[in-house]
Design a protein around this motif. Structure first.
Motif, PDB file in Angstrom:
ATOM      1  N   PRO A 267       4.125  -3.143  -3.021  1.00  9.84           N
ATOM      2  CA  PRO A 267       3.436  -3.547  -4.251  1.00  9.84           C
ATOM      3  C   PRO A 267       2.403  -4.630  -3.966  1.00  9.84           C
ATOM      4  CG  PRO A 267       5.811  -3.463  -4.578  1.00  9.84           C
ATOM      5  CD  PRO A 267       5.577  -3.342  -3.110  1.00  9.84           C
ATOM      6  N   LEU A 268       1.359  -4.638  -4.757  1.00  9.64           N
ATOM      7  CA  LEU A 268       0.312  -5.644  -4.637  1.00  9.64           C
ATOM      8  C   LEU A 268       0.639  -6.786  -5.590  1.00  9.64           C
ATOM      9  CD1 LEU A 268      -2.482  -6.303  -3.359  1.00  9.64           C
ATOM     10  CD2 LEU A 268      -3.496  -5.300  -5.433  1.00  9.64           C
ATOM     11  N   THR A 269       1.094  -7.910  -5.043  1.00  8.77           N
ATOM     12  CA  THR A 269       1.413  -9.070  -5.868  1.00  8.77           C
ATOM     13  C   THR A 269       0.136  -9.850  -6.190  1.00  8.77           C
ATOM     14  OG1 THR A 269       1.779 -10.475  -3.937  1.00  8.77           O
ATOM     15  CG2 THR A 269       3.676  -9.233  -4.793  1.00  8.77           C
ATOM     16  N   LEU A 278      -9.281  -9.369  -4.885  1.00  2.00           N
ATOM     17  CA  LEU A 278      -9.195  -8.558  -6.097  1.00  2.00           C
ATOM     18  C   LEU A 278      -8.919  -9.440  -7.305  1.00  2.00           C
ATOM     19  CD1 LEU A 278      -7.105  -5.606  -4.668  1.00  2.00           C
ATOM     20  CD2 LEU A 278      -9.321  -5.356  -5.810  1.00  2.00           C
ATOM     21  N   ALA A 279      -9.430  -9.015  -8.454  1.00  3.28           N
ATOM     22  CA  ALA A 279      -9.286  -9.804  -9.672  1.00  3.28           C
ATOM     23  C   ALA A 279      -7.907  -9.675 -10.290  1.00  3.28           C
ATOM     24  CB  ALA A 279     -10.354  -9.391 -10.692  1.00  3.28           C
ATOM     25  N   ASP A 280      -7.217  -8.580 -10.019  1.00  5.99           N
ATOM     26  CA  ASP A 280      -5.867  -8.398 -10.570  1.00  5.99           C
ATOM     27  C   ASP A 280      -5.001  -7.675  -9.547  1.00  5.99           C
ATOM     28  OD1 ASP A 280      -6.254  -5.516 -10.829  1.00  5.99           O
ATOM     29  OD2 ASP A 280      -7.482  -5.957 -12.586  1.00  5.99           O
ATOM     30  N   SER A 281      -3.734  -7.478  -9.907  1.00 10.08           N
ATOM     31  CA  SER A 281      -2.775  -6.911  -8.954  1.00 10.08           C
ATOM     32  C   SER A 281      -2.494  -5.443  -9.215  1.00 10.08           C
ATOM     33  CB  SER A 281      -1.458  -7.705  -8.997  1.00 10.08           C
ATOM     34  OG  SER A 281      -0.934  -7.729 -10.309  1.00 10.08           O
ATOM     35  N   HIS A 282      -3.443  -4.711  -9.758  1.00  5.56           N
ATOM     36  CA  HIS A 282      -3.265  -3.278  -9.976  1.00  5.56           C
ATOM     37  C   HIS A 282      -3.665  -2.530  -8.703  1.00  5.56           C
ATOM     38  CE1 HIS A 282      -2.360  -3.721 -14.188  1.00  5.56           C
ATOM     39  NE2 HIS A 282      -3.430  -4.483 -14.347  1.00  5.56           N
ATOM     40  N   GLY A 283      -2.707  -1.860  -8.093  1.00  3.95           N
ATOM     41  CA  GLY A 283      -2.972  -1.114  -6.876  1.00  3.95           C
ATOM     42  C   GLY A 283      -1.765  -1.121  -5.963  1.00  3.95           C
ATOM     43  N   VAL A 284      -1.878  -0.397  -4.858  1.00  3.58           N
ATOM     44  CA  VAL A 284      -0.805  -0.291  -3.874  1.00  3.58           C
ATOM     45  C   VAL A 284      -1.367  -0.674  -2.518  1.00  3.58           C
ATOM     46  CG1 VAL A 284       0.787   1.283  -2.715  1.00  3.58           C
ATOM     47  CG2 VAL A 284       0.390   1.523  -5.162  1.00  3.58           C
ATOM     48  N   GLY A 303      -3.844  -2.749   5.299  1.00  9.75           N
ATOM     49  CA  GLY A 303      -4.661  -3.723   4.578  1.00  9.75           C
ATOM     50  C   GLY A 303      -5.521  -3.096   3.502  1.00  9.75           C
ATOM     51  N   ASP A 304      -5.666  -1.765   3.534  1.00  5.18           N
ATOM     52  CA  ASP A 304      -6.358  -1.093   2.438  1.00  5.18           C
ATOM     53  C   ASP A 304      -5.517  -1.184   1.168  1.00  5.18           C
ATOM     54  OD1 ASP A 304      -8.433  -0.359   4.070  1.00  5.18           O
ATOM     55  OD2 ASP A 304      -7.791   1.729   4.319  1.00  5.18           O
ATOM     56  N   VAL A 305      -6.180  -1.336   0.039  1.00  4.18           N
ATOM     57  CA  VAL A 305      -5.499  -1.331  -1.258  1.00  4.18           C
ATOM     58  C   VAL A 305      -5.934  -0.074  -2.002  1.00  4.18           C
ATOM     59  CG1 VAL A 305      -5.130  -2.501  -3.447  1.00  4.18           C
ATOM     60  CG2 VAL A 305      -5.414  -3.837  -1.346  1.00  4.18           C
ATOM     61  N   VAL A 306      -4.989   0.810  -2.268  1.00  2.00           N
ATOM     62  CA  VAL A 306      -5.291   2.037  -2.994  1.00  2.00           C
ATOM     63  C   VAL A 306      -5.303   1.717  -4.489  1.00  2.00           C
ATOM     64  CG1 VAL A 306      -4.616   4.420  -3.442  1.00  2.00           C
ATOM     65  CG2 VAL A 306      -4.213   3.413  -1.181  1.00  2.00           C
ATOM     66  N   LEU A 307      -6.481   1.852  -5.109  1.00  2.00           N
ATOM     67  CA  LEU A 307      -6.652   1.551  -6.533  1.00  2.00           C
ATOM     68  C   LEU A 307      -6.523   2.799  -7.400  1.00  2.00           C
ATOM     69  CD1 LEU A 307      -9.755  -0.817  -6.245  1.00  2.00           C
ATOM     70  CD2 LEU A 307      -7.336  -1.466  -6.340  1.00  2.00           C
ATOM     71  N   GLY A 308      -6.851   3.958  -6.816  1.00  2.00           N
ATOM     72  CA  GLY A 308      -6.798   5.196  -7.586  1.00  2.00           C
ATOM     73  C   GLY A 308      -6.692   6.391  -6.671  1.00  2.00           C
ATOM     74  N   ALA A 309      -6.292   7.512  -7.247  1.00  2.00           N
ATOM     75  CA  ALA A 309      -6.167   8.758  -6.485  1.00  2.00           C
ATOM     76  C   ALA A 309      -6.522   9.906  -7.409  1.00  2.00           C
ATOM     77  CB  ALA A 309      -4.758   8.925  -5.939  1.00  2.00           C
ATOM     78  N   GLY A 310      -7.483  10.727  -6.970  1.00  2.00           N
ATOM     79  CA  GLY A 310      -7.872  11.873  -7.782  1.00  2.00           C
ATOM     80  C   GLY A 310      -8.403  11.495  -9.146  1.00  2.00           C
ATOM     81  N   ALA A 312      -7.334   9.058 -11.056  1.00  2.00           N
ATOM     82  CA  ALA A 312      -6.338   8.355 -11.860  1.00  2.00           C
ATOM     83  C   ALA A 312      -5.983   7.032 -11.205  1.00  2.00           C
ATOM     84  CB  ALA A 312      -5.086   9.199 -12.030  1.00  2.00           C
ATOM     85  N   ALA A 313      -5.715   6.022 -12.016  1.00  2.00           N
ATOM     86  CA  ALA A 313      -5.334   4.715 -11.488  1.00  2.00           C
ATOM     87  C   ALA A 313      -3.965   4.797 -10.822  1.00  2.00           C
ATOM     88  CB  ALA A 313      -5.310   3.687 -12.599  1.00  2.00           C
ATOM     89  N   VAL A 314      -3.785   3.975  -9.802  1.00  2.00           N
ATOM     90  CA  VAL A 314      -2.523   3.925  -9.066  1.00  2.00           C
ATOM     91  C   VAL A 314      -1.988   2.501  -9.125  1.00  2.00           C
ATOM     92  CG1 VAL A 314      -1.494   4.010  -6.771  1.00  2.00           C
ATOM     93  CG2 VAL A 314      -3.016   5.836  -7.510  1.00  2.00           C
ATOM     94  N   ASP A 315      -0.820   2.338  -9.752  1.00  2.00           N
ATOM     95  CA  ASP A 315      -0.208   1.018  -9.872  1.00  2.00           C
ATOM     96  C   ASP A 315       1.049   0.857  -9.034  1.00  2.00           C
ATOM     97  OD1 ASP A 315      -2.063  -0.201 -11.554  1.00  2.00           O
ATOM     98  OD2 ASP A 315      -1.141   0.648 -13.350  1.00  2.00           O
TER      99      ASP A 315
END
Length: 455
Positions: A267-269, A278-284, A303-310, A312-315
């Motif tokens: 999880p991205l704390t 990043l401005a917020d902790s939404h992502g993986v 170290g990459d942060v996945v923000l979305g896939a296809g 859609a957002a990814v949390d």
């Protein structure tokens, strides 16, 4: 149930502010409540699951170790492989015989049996299992079963009263109660989706049973505990029921195990989000990329942060896993945060390599001899107290709980002192589905009912 060690594992909770706002405005009671009526409504849909399988090594499931098995040695003549009998819980989600339990409960199962609330014991087929989500789907050939009341859309809050029904240590339909400790808790590297954390007591055999509210509505499925001893110490986890049903539906359609990329995420704390710009902790957050995997070949990096896939957002990891499974043609386009800027990485996923159920389940092979028991010869026991001595247990004998060293002195009330007498008594009861054995164990007598099963 399968406990696990998490001594150094980072635990991430769901965003607290939004949950606090919603939970604080609710008018529902969040204190210990009377569960009697709820239990009486739900209990008919709860089952006990018994599985025969080869003994497991503790490291066969990464990060987990076995608790529910009873390992038994094989016979000296090698005619039967060593097997263990394990027990767990489950509940009915379809009146025509559809049942859910945990994936670790049926891992490598050779034979599985379900005992219904009315006492019937039925062979069960493991339709499929998903170890990452710890969900298994089973089918029994029966109709008209009572179905658990499911509450997939209930918003849980810290302090909500919940209870579990299951078979800890084989004590069937045991009720334990407590409260929600955290509505959603991510266990990185252990479980795909966030889990419900509670203080409801779970022990070996509890897993797979329903976690339910004061109205008898199922909100989760008991899965695991936090412990360094394998015994409950106050922290337990359940798979949210919405996730259970989603995985079960996919298993029924043959869509698990799903495709994989070959990454380890966490999880991205908020502090990590700040560190990565990043401005917020939404992502993986990608913690590791396996060499030679689809992710590595596509250029994904730790170290990459996945923000979305296809699109859609990814949390969380579960959302990413679902997007990968649904990607058309096995290609998923990831929106990635790297070097303080956004990138798009197209990953061609690979077929999942995670085991879904172990070896094929045994098919019926004709009548079972001696209830699956290996019996010591009369010559070997002539200096011992009269009776028939069990050398090894398999099949229906193992399933019923017979153990090496047991001394059988009667079959359906007929005294037996030799293997020949034992065979004759079984032959006289050949038309009976269940036989009662009088067994001496640890110098104490007990009757054990053995239900015949096909081999």
């Amino acid at each position: 149930m399968l406990p696990f060690l998490l001594a150094t594992l980072l635990l991430a909770a769901a965003p607290a502010a939004a949950l606090a706002d919603e939970c604080g405005s609710r008018a529902t009671a969040r204190t210990a409540a009377e569960f009697g009526e709820a239990v009486s409504r739900l209990a008919p849909a709860v089952v006990t699951l018994r599985v025969l399988r080869p003994p497991r090594a503790d490291d066969e499931v990464p990060g987990l170790y076995a608790m529910s098995g009873l390992p038994l040695p094989g016979g000296a003549d090698g005619r039967e492989p060593a097997l263990e009998r394990s027990f767990s819980s489950g509940f009915v989600i379809g009146a025509d015989g559809w049942i859910v339990s945990t994936a670790h409960a049926v891992y490598r199962a050779q034979q599985a049996f379900v005992e219904l609330a009315d006492g019937r014991q039925l062979p069960a087929r493991v339709v499929g299992s998903d170890l990452r989500n710890d969900v298994a789907l089973l089918k029994v050939q029966v109709s008209g079963l009572p179905v658990a009341d499911i509450a997939a859309d209930v918003q849980l809050c810290a302090g909500d009263a919940l209870a579990a029904l299951g078979s800890p240590f084989g004590f069937e339909r045991t009720v334990t109660s407590g409260v929600v400790s955290a509505p959603l808790r991510q266990l990185p590297g252990v479980h795909a989706a966030p889990l419900i954390q509670t203080d409801v007591a779970l022990n070996p055999g509890s897993s797979g049973g329903p976690l339910f509210d004061t109205q008898g509505r199922v909100v989760g499925m008991s899965s695991m505990i936090y412990s360094d001893t394998g015994i409950y110490v106050g922290v337990s986890f359940a798979v949210p029921i919405a996730r259970v049903l989603k995985v079960a539906a996919a298993l029924r359609q043959g869509r698990y195990p799903q495709r994989e990329m070959g990454i380890v995420t966490q999880p991205l704390t908020a502090p990590l989000a700040e560190a990565f710009g990043l401005a917020d902790s939404h992502g993986v957050l990608v913690a590791n990329v396996r060499a030679g995997s689809a992710a590595a070949l596509s250029g994904l990096r730790p170290g990459d942060v996945v923000l979305g896939a296809g699109g859609a957002a990814v949390d969380d990891e579960a959302a990413l896993e679902d997007a990968v499974a649904a990607a058309p043609g096995g290609v998923v386009r990831l929106q990635v945060w790297r070097g303080r800027s956004r990138h798009v990485v197209a990953v061609r996923t690979m077929a999942g390599s995670e085991p879904s159920g172990g070896p094929p389940q045994r098919e019926a092979e004709g009548p079972e001899r001696r209830l699956g028991l290996g019996i010591a010869s009369a010559a070997a026991t002539q200096q011992m107290p009269a009776g028939v001595y069990v050398e090894r247990a398999a099949g229906s004998g193992l399933l019923a709980g017979l153990e090496p060293g047991d001394r059988i002195t009667a079959v359906n009330g007929t005294d037996v002192t030799t293997p020949d007498a034992f065979d004759a008594a079984l032959d006289a009861a050949r038309d009976r589905d269940v036989v009662a054995l009088l067994v001496w164990r640890n110098r104490a007598p007990l009757y054990i009912a053995v239900r015949r099963i096909a081999r």
